[in-house]
Design an enzyme around this catalytic site. Sequence first.
Site, PDB file in Angstrom:
ATOM      1  N   ASP A  40     -51.422   1.774  -4.960  1.00 44.93           N
ATOM      2  CA  ASP A  40     -50.568   1.289  -3.868  1.00 44.93           C
ATOM      3  C   ASP A  40     -51.300   1.269  -2.527  1.00 44.93           C
ATOM      4  OD1 ASP A  40     -48.594   1.445  -5.872  1.00 44.93           O
ATOM      5  OD2 ASP A  40     -47.971   3.435  -5.225  1.00 44.93           O
ATOM      6  N   GLU A 222     -40.771  -4.974  -7.444  1.00 47.87           N
ATOM      7  CA  GLU A 222     -40.984  -3.951  -6.426  1.00 47.87           C
ATOM      8  C   GLU A 222     -42.090  -4.360  -5.460  1.00 47.87           C
ATOM      9  OE1 GLU A 222     -41.725  -0.457  -8.715  1.00 47.87           O
ATOM     10  OE2 GLU A 222     -43.708  -1.086  -9.376  1.00 47.87           O
TER      11      GLU A 222
END
Length: 341
Positions: A40, A222
């Site tokens: 991420d 997401e």
Amino acid sequence: MRPSIALCAAVLTVAAISAGAQTAPTMNDRLAGDIAPVHDPVIAREGDTYYIFATGGAVERGGFIPVRSSKDLLTWTASGAAVPALPRWATAAIPGARDMWAPDIAFVNGRWRLYYSVSTFGSNRSAIGLLTSPTLDPKAPRYGWRDEGLVVMSTRDSDFNAIDPNFIVDRDGRQWLALGSFWTGLKLFALDPNTGKPADPMAKPVSIARRPVPRGAPAPVEAPFIVDRGGYYWLIASYDYCCKGAASTYYTVVGRSRAITGPYLGKDGSAMMAGGGTILLRADLSEKQRFRGPGHAGVLRDRGGRDYIVYHAYDKDNKGIPTLRIAPLTWGADGWPVADY
């Protein structure tokens, strides 16, 4: 009639140039240093230094939200961690939380805002918090992350999951926070520009993307990231499944809208509120099939009008470890982004 020597030479030259172009190393090929494990990632530049913030925490990093730095975007060095421990409010709000996930970074009103997520895997009992600092340089006298507390929280009764934040300012100067993972998809919250928190805590967020699925099945969408370019807002999102190593099926899609609140549509007109969009990073990357499941992408708007897309992918040749990837992001004649990965 035989071709001339000059013509043959020209053909061979073109073939050689083409072959060279096919084998020339990409930016991803040249990444080096502390690039794994990285999950991420989000990137920013301050002065002549680039910084990457990512999910995680480890003893050797000295805390949570590991930081890496680089002068050239290619060679990355470990630069500690943003904070030594989870804030007390976070551990009280989210019992069982042991980590800080999916940060986002932006410079606002003279301070850097570092949004982050606190949750437990597979749960929507989650929270997004905020840290601020006047500088990203850990060697600067003014450096230090201040805990600004809770921003948004979701509970088991919520229809969204408060993780994967992304901050953006629209063309009218309004501030927004996009977020979301699974459940009913990606949401957009209007922010108070002074606090960086919801302007109206009771207001219902705007839905900007979702993936309708059969009842009882997961809805894998997401990691929103919104870019303002060319009169459009571009919503980048991750579809399918991360976190399964080389078996991850993550891939990255993009849609655009004239309004920041949507509707976001793919190149073919498919709506991201119906699971549509245009593929930007494929699950089966062309990099010798080595790096799998590219996702959780963000964009760096760099000097000279250059754009880069930063993301992680799982290295099949290295036990499926999530690895930092960075690629130039160009914009085609049709206005749509293309990642040179």
